[in-house]
Enzyme design. Structure first.
Site, short mmCIF file in Angstrom:
data_model
loop_
_atom_site.label_atom_id
_atom_site.label_comp_id
_atom_site.label_asym_id
_atom_site.label_seq_id
_atom_site.Cartn_x
_atom_site.Cartn_y
_atom_site.Cartn_z
N GLY A 205 -9.29 -17.79 8.95
CA GLY A 205 -9.31 -16.77 7.92
C GLY A 205 -9.82 -15.46 8.46
O GLY A 205 -10.33 -15.40 9.58
N PRO A 206 -9.70 -14.40 7.66
CA PRO A 206 -10.16 -13.09 8.10
C PRO A 206 -11.67 -13.07 8.32
O PRO A 206 -12.38 -13.96 7.83
CB PRO A 206 -9.77 -12.16 6.96
CG PRO A 206 -8.98 -12.96 5.99
CD PRO A 206 -9.18 -14.39 6.29
N PRO A 207 -12.18 -12.10 9.04
CA PRO A 207 -13.62 -12.02 9.28
C PRO A 207 -14.41 -11.88 7.99
O PRO A 207 -13.93 -11.24 7.05
CB PRO A 207 -13.79 -10.74 10.12
CG PRO A 207 -12.43 -10.38 10.58
CD PRO A 207 -11.45 -11.00 9.66
N GLY A 208 -15.55 -12.49 7.94
CA GLY A 208 -16.45 -12.30 6.80
C GLY A 208 -16.10 -13.08 5.56
O GLY A 208 -16.62 -12.82 4.49
N LYS A 211 -16.51 -18.50 7.04
CA LYS A 211 -16.19 -19.67 7.88
C LYS A 211 -17.45 -20.24 8.51
O LYS A 211 -17.72 -21.44 8.42
CB LYS A 211 -15.19 -19.25 8.98
CG LYS A 211 -13.87 -18.77 8.42
CD LYS A 211 -12.88 -18.45 9.53
CE LYS A 211 -13.31 -17.26 10.37
NZ LYS A 211 -13.40 -16.02 9.59
N GLU A 427 -5.80 14.17 -5.19
CA GLU A 427 -6.16 12.87 -5.77
C GLU A 427 -5.46 12.65 -7.10
O GLU A 427 -4.96 11.55 -7.38
CB GLU A 427 -7.68 12.74 -5.94
CG GLU A 427 -8.48 12.73 -4.64
CD GLU A 427 -8.10 11.60 -3.71
OE1 GLU A 427 -7.62 10.56 -4.18
OE2 GLU A 427 -8.27 11.75 -2.48
N HIS A 430 -1.85 11.57 -6.66
CA HIS A 430 -1.69 10.12 -6.46
C HIS A 430 -1.71 9.40 -7.79
O HIS A 430 -0.82 8.62 -8.11
CB HIS A 430 -2.87 9.55 -5.65
CG HIS A 430 -2.82 9.85 -4.19
ND1 HIS A 430 -1.75 9.56 -3.41
CD2 HIS A 430 -3.74 10.38 -3.35
CE1 HIS A 430 -2.00 9.92 -2.15
NE2 HIS A 430 -3.22 10.42 -2.10
N ASP A 503 -2.63 8.63 4.02
CA ASP A 503 -1.53 8.25 3.12
C ASP A 503 -0.25 8.04 3.92
O ASP A 503 0.50 7.08 3.68
CB ASP A 503 -1.28 9.37 2.10
CG ASP A 503 -2.52 9.67 1.29
OD1 ASP A 503 -3.35 8.76 1.14
OD2 ASP A 503 -2.65 10.81 0.80
P1 ADP Z 1 -17.01 -15.50 9.10
O1 ADP Z 1 -15.89 -16.03 8.25
O2 ADP Z 1 -16.59 -14.25 9.79
O3 ADP Z 1 -17.62 -16.52 9.97
P2 ADP Z 1 -19.55 -15.63 7.81
O4 ADP Z 1 -19.48 -17.04 7.41
O5 ADP Z 1 -20.38 -15.31 8.98
O6 ADP Z 1 -18.11 -15.03 8.03
O7 ADP Z 1 -20.03 -14.80 6.55
C1 ADP Z 1 -20.90 -13.72 6.66
C2 ADP Z 1 -21.77 -13.61 5.45
O8 ADP Z 1 -21.01 -13.26 4.29
C3 ADP Z 1 -22.45 -14.90 5.08
O9 ADP Z 1 -23.65 -15.04 5.75
C4 ADP Z 1 -22.64 -14.76 3.58
O10 ADP Z 1 -23.83 -14.05 3.29
C5 ADP Z 1 -21.48 -13.92 3.16
N1 ADP Z 1 -20.40 -14.74 2.61
C6 ADP Z 1 -19.15 -14.82 3.10
N2 ADP Z 1 -18.39 -15.64 2.36
C7 ADP Z 1 -19.17 -16.11 1.38
C8 ADP Z 1 -18.96 -17.01 0.28
N3 ADP Z 1 -17.78 -17.59 0.05
N4 ADP Z 1 -20.02 -17.27 -0.54
C9 ADP Z 1 -21.20 -16.69 -0.33
N5 ADP Z 1 -21.46 -15.85 0.68
C10 ADP Z 1 -20.47 -15.53 1.54
ZN ZN Z 2 -4.26 10.91 -0.38
#
Ligand code: ADP
Ligand code: ZN
Ligand code: MG
Length: 612
Positions: A205-208, A211, A427, A430, A503
């Site tokens: 999945g995407p970052p953050g 996972k 703005e 748009h 844009d």
């Molecule tokens: P990655 O997918 O890049 O590994 P992380 O698991 O490190 O992302 O998520 C980073 C932070 O974002 C976590 O420590 C948490 O605080 C927050 N976070 C991300 N997804 C969730 C989720 N589904 N529920 C709660 N917190 C989340």
């Molecule tokens: Zn614009």
């Protein structure tokens, strides 16, 4: 979560204790065995011994006299003003002077010292070699101490750990992982029917999106040891070292089974083995070792491998086949409900007002990842402190959504009035084009307060429910909306600015995708001219067509954008009165809400306005 660093501290402690014991032993021997003891006697005894010619040597110091008899016994006595001492000593036949008497017994001294140090070195050597053997494991190719060790952190379950309830949304991912945890707890339930434990699960999945967090939740829930290591830790300078680390990791894991091994960012070692010019022997060996190890244990040894990546397409197909990573668990960006839940989970960590409308915030933060949502809550808490409040309120959260998406508000006035006016028209351009195409409120909010991200104005889009399909018309409307800013500048100021660069970029992207990927042109029908490379990381594409076709695509992209730009200009021309009105309000107030926008739009002359 409690981390175990096996034997590290006790090992150092025992070394220290050993050194202390040896030092004490040394002192003891030196004082009691090696160093000859003095017998303290009175001066009269000394005189008597002189007279009886019993003294062999005498050492007269400023505050004491040390002397020995003919048997080698040592004596000590005080100094008395005795003018004839030297004469009498001389007469008695004793040798006397400054450094005559050796306090120590040289042979015994060297012998004992030698023995003690030899013993000490021997034990230290034993101690170190035992440790090293354990480190090197069964890897004879390990060149230097400790380099072939996996360094995986081992976690054991504890009450403070992250649980599944700390991960909001991502229900499907959680269900799949829960099953694995349950299998480890109650294997009978599954083996009865003949099911085997999945060997591995790959979180993509995407970052953050959580996972790593999910994997840590598995560690918190499972009652088994959990090895955590990052893929990059296998990347080593020397060929064979990474492979040795993989071997060591799996050796440890098999000893501790049932257990879970988590390899984060596995793309660091799992990249495709393609025949590019720059071969990477070390990486390939490491990958081969990983493949072998994953095949190496039978279905029910109880070692489960979790891995996470945001570049699944770059992974070697051999790694992804069933039997290695049986499960691929998508961890996508959260939908509206997911965002609400994530906000709530993180809101528990801060003191927050009871009447916060999480849904409104989740709507405003459309497209935000879990990590961004966590950040939004924290920014809100920081803002509350900055404003001298003890509790986080709705406006803190709303403002921090914008902070996380567009950066902080710039404090000093950086725009001239003329520029501000241009931004206001841009703005509103748009928003107006968007509103006229869909007949609904297109924005939640428009502001022309510059942000640190570089945005001079900012339009917060309304999220119109969850969208999984986009029609051709919707895509075209989107391009028209994107060109609306520039169209307004042209119409009002007869001049164009650099403000539309973002844009333009986005409009081009959409138009290009329509033609080269979505098959939305007559000429190419359903033929893909581009492939997406990094689905989760920006989604850049590479062309897969002839040079002639490329030229044709470019022309068609221009045509699509031009057509929509024209459409946007027409819409604005027809609604120029509204454009003026709303822009004036935005210029004065700097921020207008979606409702304000719609109420001006729908006010009196509205009936005269042709729709689209
Ligand atoms: P990655 O997918 O890049 O590994 P992380 O698991 O490190 O992302 O998520 C980073 C932070 O974002 C976590 O420590 C948490 O605080 C927050 N976070 C991300 N997804 C969730 C989720 N589904 N529920 C709660 N917190 C989340
Ligand atoms: Zn614009
Ligand atoms: Mg991660």
């Amino acid at each position: 979560m409690e981390e175990m660093k096996p034997n590290k501290k006790p090992a150092i402690m025992s070394l220290v204790i050993m050194i202390v014991i040896f030092a004490l032993l040394n002192i003891f021997f030196y004082n009691n065995v090696v160093k000859r003891q003095y017998l303290e006697v009175g001066y009269n005894v000394f005189m008597q011994m002189i007279d009886e010619k019993e003294i062999a040597e005498a050492n007269i110091q400023s505050n004491q006299i040390i002397f020995s008899d003919k048997n080698g016994n040592l004596y000590k006595t005080g100094i008395v003003a005795d003018a004839e001492l030297y004469e009498r000593l001389y007469e008695s036949g004793a040798t006397f002077g400054a450094e005559i008497i050796e306090q120590t017994n040289p042979i015994l001294y060297y012998l004992v010292t030698f023995l003690i140090y030899a013993l000490f070195l021997f034990i230290v050597w034993k101690f170190i070699s035992k440790k090293m053997l354990r480190k090197m494991g069964d890897s004879p190719d390990t060149m230097s101490f400790g380099m072939g060790k996996s360094n995986a952190r081992v976690y054991v379950k504890s009450d403070t750990g992250i649980k599944f309830k700390d991960v909001a949304g991502e229900e499907e991912a959680k269900d799949l992982l829960k099953e694995i945890v349950e299998y480890l707890h109650q294997p009978e339930k599954y083996t009865e029917i003949g099911a085997t434990l999945p060997k591995g699960a790959l979180l993509v999945g995407p970052p953050g999106t959580g996972k790593t967090l999910l994997a840590r939740a598995v560690a918190g829930e499972a009652n088994v040891p959990f090895f955590s290591i990052s893929g990059s830790e296998f990347v080593q300078m020397f060929v064979g070292m990474g492979a040795a680390k993989v071997r060591d990791l799996f050796k440890q894991a098999k000893e501790k089974a049932p257990c879970i091994v988590f390899i984060d960012e596995i793309d660091a070692i799992g990249k495709k083995r393609d025949n590019q010019l720059s071969t990477n022997d070390e990486r390939e060996q490491t990958l081969n070792q990983l493949l072998t190890e994953m095949d190496g244990f039978e279905g029910n040894t109880g070692v489960v491998i979790l891995a996470a990546t945001n570049r699944p397409e770059s992974l070697d197909p051999a790694l992804l086949r069933p039997g290695r990573f049986d499960r691929r668990i998508p961890v996508e960006l959260p939908d509206l409900q997911g965002r609400i839940d994530i906000l709530k989970v993180h809101a528990k960590k801060v003191r927050i007002s009871d009447n916060v409308d999480f849904a409104a915030i989740a709507k405003a933060a459309s497209g935000a990842s879990g990590a961004q949502l966590a950040n939004i809550v924290n920014e809100a808490a920081l803002r509350a402190v900055r404003e001298g409040r003890k509790i986080v309120v709705q406006s803190d959260l709303m403002e921090s959504v914008e902070v996380v998406i567009a950066g902080y508000q710039k404090k000093n006035k950086i725009l001239s009035n003329k520029e501000k006016l241009v931004v206001a028209y841009h703005e509103v351009g748009h928003a107006l084009v968007a509103a006229m195409q869909t007949q609904s409120a297109p924005v939640q909010k428009i502001t022309i307060i510059p942000r640190t991200s570089g945005a001079l104005g900012y339009t917060m889009q309304v999220e119109d429910g969850e969208h999984y399909l986009m029609t051709k018309t919707e895509l075209e409307n989107r391009i028209a909306t994107l060109t609306g800013g520039r169209a307004a500048e042209e119409l009002i100021f007869n001049e164009i600015t650099t403000g539309a660069s973002n844009d333009i970029e986005q409009a081009t992207k959409v138009a290009r995708a329509m033609i080269s990927r979505y098959g939305m042109s007559k000429e190419f029908d359903m033929v893909a001219m581009e492939t997406v490379n990094n689905q989760y990381l920006g989604g850049d594409t590479s062309l897969a067509c002839s040079v002639e076709t490329q030229t044709q695509i470019d022309k068609m992209v221009v045509a699509v954008v031009t057509e929509q730009h024209k459409k946007a200009q027409d819409i604005l021309k027809k609604n120029i009165q509204k454009l003026h009105e709303i822009s004036k309000k935005l210029y004065e107030d700097e921020t207008i809400t979606g409702e304000e926008f719609m109420s001006i739009l729908n006010s009196k002359e509205n009936t005269l306005m042709p729709n689209n």
